[in-house]
Design an enzyme around this catalytic site. Structure first.
Site, mmCIF file in Angstrom:
data_model
loop_
_atom_site.group_PDB
_atom_site.id
_atom_site.type_symbol
_atom_site.label_atom_id
_atom_site.label_comp_id
_atom_site.label_asym_id
_atom_site.label_seq_id
_atom_site.Cartn_x
_atom_site.Cartn_y
_atom_site.Cartn_z
ATOM 1 N N HIS A 1 0.733 -1.220 0.098
ATOM 2 C CA HIS A 1 0.011 0.016 0.056
ATOM 3 C C HIS A 1 0.916 1.356 -0.024
ATOM 4 O O HIS A 1 0.327 2.468 -0.192
ATOM 5 C CB HIS A 1 -0.944 0.117 1.095
ATOM 6 C CG HIS A 1 -2.397 -0.002 1.038
ATOM 7 N ND1 HIS A 1 -2.880 0.373 -0.280
ATOM 8 C CD2 HIS A 1 -3.335 0.665 1.759
ATOM 9 C CE1 HIS A 1 -4.274 0.665 -0.096
ATOM 10 N NE2 HIS A 1 -4.447 1.001 1.210
ATOM 11 N N ASN B 1 -7.146 6.278 4.293
ATOM 12 C CA ASN B 1 -8.584 6.318 4.172
ATOM 13 C C ASN B 1 -8.798 8.076 4.420
ATOM 14 O O ASN B 1 -9.914 8.378 4.180
ATOM 15 C CB ASN B 1 -9.642 5.481 4.756
ATOM 16 C CG ASN B 1 -9.356 5.407 6.289
ATOM 17 O OD1 ASN B 1 -8.396 6.059 6.739
ATOM 18 N ND2 ASN B 1 -10.059 4.796 6.934
ATOM 19 N N ASP C 1 -1.124 2.759 -5.238
ATOM 20 C CA ASP C 1 -1.097 1.144 -5.658
ATOM 21 C C ASP C 1 -2.483 0.671 -6.379
ATOM 22 O O ASP C 1 -3.435 1.321 -6.012
ATOM 23 C CB ASP C 1 -0.898 0.354 -4.339
ATOM 24 C CG ASP C 1 -1.986 0.548 -3.410
ATOM 25 O OD1 ASP C 1 -2.186 1.624 -2.770
ATOM 26 O OD2 ASP C 1 -2.639 -0.361 -3.222
ATOM 27 N N ASN D 1 -9.397 3.220 -1.027
ATOM 28 C CA ASN D 1 -9.693 4.114 -0.092
ATOM 29 C C ASN D 1 -9.348 5.625 -0.024
ATOM 30 O O ASN D 1 -9.819 6.609 0.225
ATOM 31 C CB ASN D 1 -9.866 3.507 1.256
ATOM 32 C CG ASN D 1 -10.950 2.605 1.397
ATOM 33 O OD1 ASN D 1 -11.917 2.282 0.773
ATOM 34 N ND2 ASN D 1 -10.407 1.398 2.306
#
Length: 181
Positions: A19, A62, A85, A106
């Site tokens: 991530h 997020n 990503d 997110n």
């Protein structure tokens, strides 16, 4: 002015996870010419050189939009490029686009909610395996690590070209559909 945002999660716990490939590419772009202009109001690590800003939000993924909005409101860049990503692309694939949906990401969803989706995106494939949340928050496999430096170098070349050019030209020249270079 151009704002280049790399998405990831803060803290050493997530430093080497899939991530965080956006953070990794920002680090590959940053050189000694950049000055740290970070401030708590930006909710991120912010670096400036000439008419370029590099941002690594220190919010969790997020909430990335909070940091992007703060920098956007203060500096009012004419152009925003977000690096992130993408589990829907094979590992090492690279695509470029402007706008579009979040695709379930997110960080992108958060940015879209706060500033809209009229920005350019550099999507770096990380592949997919098993539970998506566990996969993106997992570290790269030994085989993936063998190619990571090469992918980041290629991504840095593409972003440097994008800074001087347009998304369509860069997409034609740098898109990799099948994964690892």
């Amino acid at each position: 002015m151009t704002l280049i945002v790399g998405l990831g999660n803060p803290t050493s716990k997530y430093e080497n996870t899939r991530h965080n490939i956006g953070f990794m590419l920002i680090d590959a772009l940053k050189n000694s010419n950049f000055t740290d202009v970070s401030s708590s109001k930006f909710q991120g690590e912010l670096f400036k050189y000439s008419n370029l800003l590099l941002l690594k939000p220190t919010t969790f993924m997020n909430l990335s939009g909070n940091s992007v909005k703060a920098v956007n409101d203060f500096y009012k860049p004419q152009r925003i490029i977000v690096i992130h990503d993408d589990i829907d692309l094979p590992f090492g694939a690279m695509k470029f686009k402007k706008g579009g949906s979040s695709g379930g990401h997110n960080g992108i969803r958060s940015i879209d909610a706060l500033i809209g989706n009229d920005y350019e995106r550099v999507r770096i494939g990380i592949g997919r395996s098993g539970n998506a949340a566990n996969f993106v928050l997992g570290e790269f496999s030994p085989e993936e690590k063998e190619h990571l430096a090469e992918i980041l170098e290629y991504g840095a070349q593409a972003v440097n070209e994008l800074i001087k050019s347009d998304i369509e030209s860069v997409a034609q020249k740098f898109t990799i559909k099948k994964g690892v270079l």
